[in-house]
Motif scaffolding. Structure first.
Motif, PDB file in Angstrom:
ATOM      1  N   ASP A  97      -3.747   2.009  10.931  1.00  0.00           N
ATOM      2  CA  ASP A  97      -3.042   3.174  10.388  1.00  0.00           C
ATOM      3  C   ASP A  97      -1.564   2.903  10.152  1.00  0.00           C
ATOM      4  N   HIS A  98      -1.152   1.642  10.135  1.00  0.00           N
ATOM      5  CA  HIS A  98       0.247   1.311   9.891  1.00  0.00           C
ATOM      6  C   HIS A  98       0.655   1.825   8.508  1.00  0.00           C
ATOM      7  N   PRO A  99       1.886   2.359   8.355  1.00  0.00           N
ATOM      8  CA  PRO A  99       2.298   2.924   7.063  1.00  0.00           C
ATOM      9  C   PRO A  99       2.152   1.967   5.886  1.00  0.00           C
ATOM     10  N   ASP A 100       2.361   0.660   6.124  1.00  0.00           N
ATOM     11  CA  ASP A 100       2.224  -0.322   5.048  1.00  0.00           C
ATOM     12  C   ASP A 100       0.883  -1.045   5.080  1.00  0.00           C
ATOM     13  N   ALA A 101      -0.007  -0.599   5.942  1.00  0.00           N
ATOM     14  CA  ALA A 101      -1.323  -1.241   6.064  1.00  0.00           C
ATOM     15  C   ALA A 101      -2.332  -0.205   6.538  1.00  0.00           C
ATOM     16  N   ASP A 102      -2.342   0.923   5.855  1.00  0.00           N
ATOM     17  CA  ASP A 102      -3.203   2.037   6.255  1.00  0.00           C
ATOM     18  C   ASP A 102      -4.556   1.887   5.566  1.00  0.00           C
ATOM     19  N   MET A 103      -5.597   1.660   6.366  1.00  0.00           N
ATOM     20  CA  MET A 103      -6.915   1.445   5.797  1.00  0.00           C
ATOM     21  C   MET A 103      -7.513   2.711   5.187  1.00  0.00           C
ATOM     22  N   PHE A 145      -6.357  -6.892  -8.412  1.00  0.00           N
ATOM     23  CA  PHE A 145      -6.902  -6.124  -7.305  1.00  0.00           C
ATOM     24  C   PHE A 145      -5.773  -5.748  -6.360  1.00  0.00           C
ATOM     25  N   ARG A 146      -5.801  -4.492  -5.919  1.00  0.00           N
ATOM     26  CA  ARG A 146      -4.865  -4.035  -4.894  1.00  0.00           C
ATOM     27  C   ARG A 146      -5.670  -3.580  -3.690  1.00  0.00           C
ATOM     28  N   GLY A 147      -5.386  -4.215  -2.563  1.00  0.00           N
ATOM     29  CA  GLY A 147      -6.103  -3.877  -1.343  1.00  0.00           C
ATOM     30  C   GLY A 147      -5.507  -4.618  -0.165  1.00  0.00           C
ATOM     31  N   PRO A 148      -6.162  -4.562   0.990  1.00  0.00           N
ATOM     32  CA  PRO A 148      -5.630  -5.218   2.191  1.00  0.00           C
ATOM     33  C   PRO A 148      -5.583  -6.737   2.034  1.00  0.00           C
ATOM     34  N   PRO A 204      10.189  -6.961   5.909  1.00  0.00           N
ATOM     35  CA  PRO A 204      10.108  -5.565   5.448  1.00  0.00           C
ATOM     36  C   PRO A 204       9.481  -4.625   6.471  1.00  0.00           C
ATOM     37  N   TYR A 205       8.983  -5.145   7.589  1.00  0.00           N
ATOM     38  CA  TYR A 205       8.309  -4.281   8.561  1.00  0.00           C
ATOM     39  C   TYR A 205       9.198  -3.976   9.767  1.00  0.00           C
ATOM     40  N   GLU A 206      10.473  -4.343   9.679  1.00  0.00           N
ATOM     41  CA  GLU A 206      11.394  -4.079  10.776  1.00  0.00           C
ATOM     42  C   GLU A 206      11.463  -2.580  11.054  1.00  0.00           C
ATOM     43  N   ILE A 219      -2.173  -6.200  11.679  1.00  0.00           N
ATOM     44  CA  ILE A 219      -2.238  -5.288  10.538  1.00  0.00           C
ATOM     45  C   ILE A 219      -2.658  -6.069   9.296  1.00  0.00           C
ATOM     46  N   TYR A 220      -3.183  -5.351   8.310  1.00  0.00           N
ATOM     47  CA  TYR A 220      -3.569  -5.914   7.024  1.00  0.00           C
ATOM     48  C   TYR A 220      -2.694  -5.271   5.946  1.00  0.00           C
ATOM     49  N   PRO A 221      -1.510  -5.821   5.671  1.00  0.00           N
ATOM     50  CA  PRO A 221      -0.658  -5.226   4.627  1.00  0.00           C
ATOM     51  C   PRO A 221      -1.367  -5.222   3.273  1.00  0.00           C
ATOM     52  N   PHE A 222      -1.119  -4.190   2.494  1.00  0.00           N
ATOM     53  CA  PHE A 222      -1.704  -4.118   1.157  1.00  0.00           C
ATOM     54  C   PHE A 222      -0.943  -5.050   0.215  1.00  0.00           C
ATOM     55  N   ILE A 223      -1.704  -5.780  -0.600  1.00  0.00           N
ATOM     56  CA  ILE A 223      -1.117  -6.746  -1.522  1.00  0.00           C
ATOM     57  C   ILE A 223      -1.703  -6.532  -2.917  1.00  0.00           C
ATOM     58  N   ASP A 224      -1.063  -7.159  -3.900  1.00  0.00           N
ATOM     59  CA  ASP A 224      -1.574  -7.206  -5.267  1.00  0.00           C
ATOM     60  C   ASP A 224      -1.969  -8.648  -5.580  1.00  0.00           C
ATOM     61  N   VAL A 225      -3.156  -8.822  -6.140  1.00  0.00           N
ATOM     62  CA  VAL A 225      -3.643 -10.144  -6.532  1.00  0.00           C
ATOM     63  C   VAL A 225      -3.918 -10.117  -8.034  1.00  0.00           C
ATOM     64  N   PHE A 226      -3.248 -11.001  -8.761  1.00  0.00           N
ATOM     65  CA  PHE A 226      -3.473 -11.161 -10.201  1.00  0.00           C
ATOM     66  C   PHE A 226      -4.133 -12.522 -10.415  1.00  0.00           C
ATOM     67  N   GLY A 227      -5.202 -12.542 -11.208  1.00  0.00           N
ATOM     68  CA  GLY A 227      -5.905 -13.804 -11.318  1.00  0.00           C
ATOM     69  C   GLY A 227      -6.553 -14.053 -12.661  1.00  0.00           C
TER      70      GLY A 227
END
Length: 556
Positions: free
Chosen positions: A277-283, A306-309, A332-334, A348-356
């Motif tokens: 439930d982390h603000p930058d990794a909220d599932m 794709f945007r996801g964990p 950025p998580y300070e 935590i699983y921060p959300f990322i963007d993957v372009f491929g």
């Protein structure tokens, strides 16, 4: 590293946790395995009529080929486990499929049960000892109940044609992107459960975590292509179903030398738990994907986003448990730590963007298939800090506990597949399949002073460029009844590798036997738990895990 299974009732979960549901699924698997002909012939039964029933019953057995490191709080190695049975796992899987014409549906259930082994009992005993030396209250893990034994609804979807060119698939399913079977570049829609078998299972679908989603495909016939749209509602999927799960519970595939030590109950306040439930990794946040696939001349290609964990979890350290040491980088998580006050950090699983982009083509001259996969991640998270407080001017309990930095990561894969005529050389019954793959990582904004680590808890420093090469040769004898193979891999940057000789035996339509040896090589490994950190990297994590596997499958 990382990964835990939290068995809980959740109205949005499709895992089966309630006793009557477990019993129903077990009965269904058993009934299908012993009475398929009766189901197929029951034409008068409207409920079972026209359903296609398939599945398997499978038994795994594995033995240690070397002595794993298993050290208790007293600092002593517990026994010699070379040649001991390390896994006795029984799996039943049932597939139900029905085609209604324009609409189709599939239901898949799987049950896994492990029998106790002497080695497994010692793992559990050492884990209990470590937890008793100061581990967090209530965080102990029962390996069989909490990690290995499992009952799950793997698939439950409905698929149909909305128009002549529009197809939709809704429900629990798996979506495979990319061109490779080894390491994840574009295949990031799902996480994998590596806790009971690591990355070695030859069928990726057995390790991939299914998700509830909407999967829409629009064909564009004039353009020789199609557009796939994915929507994954976060609140309809459990947090532990996202991202990769690694053995941080101290089981048989825990990274050396952490067998018998669970991160959730590590002693001396060094414990680390998952936070979904982390603000930058909220599932609970939704995920989205777009993928265009098409033809350009002789080339097949795809372009996707794709945007996801992030596939792998990172550690968000707790500043309160890292006193008196300057932090090298906080990233950025300070100031956004959500875990308990006495814990060293949180996974935590921060959300990322993957372009491929992917591409493949057959070249008639050399008679081979070339394929490539390119991925760009503008916000790939890395843990930082190569030293711990105990080893030097570090800032945390373990290497990597100095914070998280987001880096621009470019990943690539190049592969060649070719049929080799080895019939005169090896006496095979038909041409053999050979594939070689080269994987590369390039951190385009790399700065050495940031001290990026490849894995939190280990001191192996990340390089700007890194590469791994793998190759597989698969052969066939006796009209495909005897099928030997050899897989090898080498880490060209950090050293080490693996060799996996195997043979698959086919008896008729139903029985399959696989024999396999998993042998790892490394340059450096860590010899003591919670101390003696050095620059251990990927294949050093597998030190002590050489094993022999036997897998017997009855498929129906």
């Amino acid at each position: 590293m990382m990964g835990t299974k939290m068995k809980r009732d959740n109205k949005n979960s499709t895992s089966i946790h309630r006793p009557w549901q477990r019993g129903l699924l077990a009965s269904a698997v058993l009934a299908a395995s012993v009475s398929v002909p009766q189901i197929a012939s029951a034409e008068e039964d409207w409920l079972t009529k026209d359903w296609e029933v398939s599945g398997y019953i499978r038994q795994y057995l594995s033995w240690n080929l070397e002595n794993p490191t298993l050290i208790g709080p007293d600092g002593e190695q517990r026994d010699d486990y070379r040649y001991d049975l390390s896994m006795a796992r029984t799996v039943g899987k049932l597939d139900l499929y029905r085609d209604f014409g324009n609409w189709r549906t599939k239901i898949t259930g799987r049950i896994s049960r492990e029998s106790p082994t002497d080695y497994g009992k010692d793992l559990q005993d050492v884990m209990d000892e470590w937890a008793a030396t100061g581990g967090a209250a209530g965080s102990s893990v029962n390996l069989r109940d909490d990690v290995y034994d499992d009952e799950e609804l793997r698939e439950f979807w409905v698929q149909g044609d909305l128009t002549d060119s529009t197809n939709i698939k809704v429900g629990r399913q798996q979506v495979v992107w990319g061109e490779t079977d080894f390491f994840q570049l574009l295949d990031v829609v799902h996480g994998y459960d590596f806790r009971w078998r690591s990355f070695l299972e030859p069928e990726n679908e057995e390790l991939r975590k299914p998700l509830n989603m909407v999967n829409l495909t629009q064909q564009f016939y004039d353009l020789d292509g199609s557009l796939q749209v994915l929507y994954i509602p976060g609140k309809l999927n459990d947090g532990e179903d996202r991202g990769n799960s690694y053995d941080v519970e101290g089981g048989r595939w825990a990274n050396n030398p952490n067998k018998g030590i669970t991160f959730a109950s590590a002693p001396f306040g060094a414990n680390v738990k998952y936070n979904y439930d982390h603000p930058d990794a909220d599932m609970d946040d939704d995920s989205f994907g777009l993928r265009w696939s098409g033809l350009a001349g002789d080339w097949g290609y795809s372009v996707g986003w794709f945007r996801g964990p992030n596939p792998n979890p990172v550690v968000n350290p707790n500043p309160a448990t890292n006193p008196g040491q300057p932090q090298l980088q906080t990233g950025p998580y300070e100031g956004v730590y959500e875990g308990g006050a006495t814990e060293a950090g949180e996974f935590i699983y921060p959300f990322i963007d993957v372009f491929g982009v992917t591409a493949n083509n057959y070249f008639a001259g050399p008679d081979l298939v070339f394929s490539t996969e390119l991925a760009y991640i503008p916000n790939a998270p890395y843990n930082v800090g190569i030293e711990s407080i105990a080893e030097g001017p570090g800032c945390g309990f373990f290497p990597g506990f100095c914070g998280i930095e987001e880096k621009k990561l470019f990943r690539s894969m190049f592969r060649i597949d070719k049929q080799l005529d080895l019939q005169d050389v090896l006496g095979t019954s038909r041409p053999s399949f050979f594939t070689v793959q080269l994987f590369n990582n390039w951190i385009t904004d790399y700065e050495k002073e940031e001290q990026l680590v490849n894995l939190a808890g280990f001191g192996g420093e990340t390089e700007e460029f890194s590469s791994i090469i793998t190759a597989v040769l698969a052969t066939n004898y006796a009209n495909d009844q005897i099928n030997p193979s050899l897989a090898i891999g080498s880490d060209l940057t950090y050293g080490g590798g693996f060799v996996i000789p195997a043979v698959e035996l086919a008896y008729g339509d139903h029985i399959r036997v696989r024999l396999e040896a998993d042998i790892f090589f490394h340059e450096k490994d860590q010899e003591r738990p919670l101390q003696g950190f050095n620059d251990t990297n990927l294949f050093g994590y597998f030190s002590g895990n050489d094993q022999l596997l036997a897998r017997l499958t009855y498929q129906f």
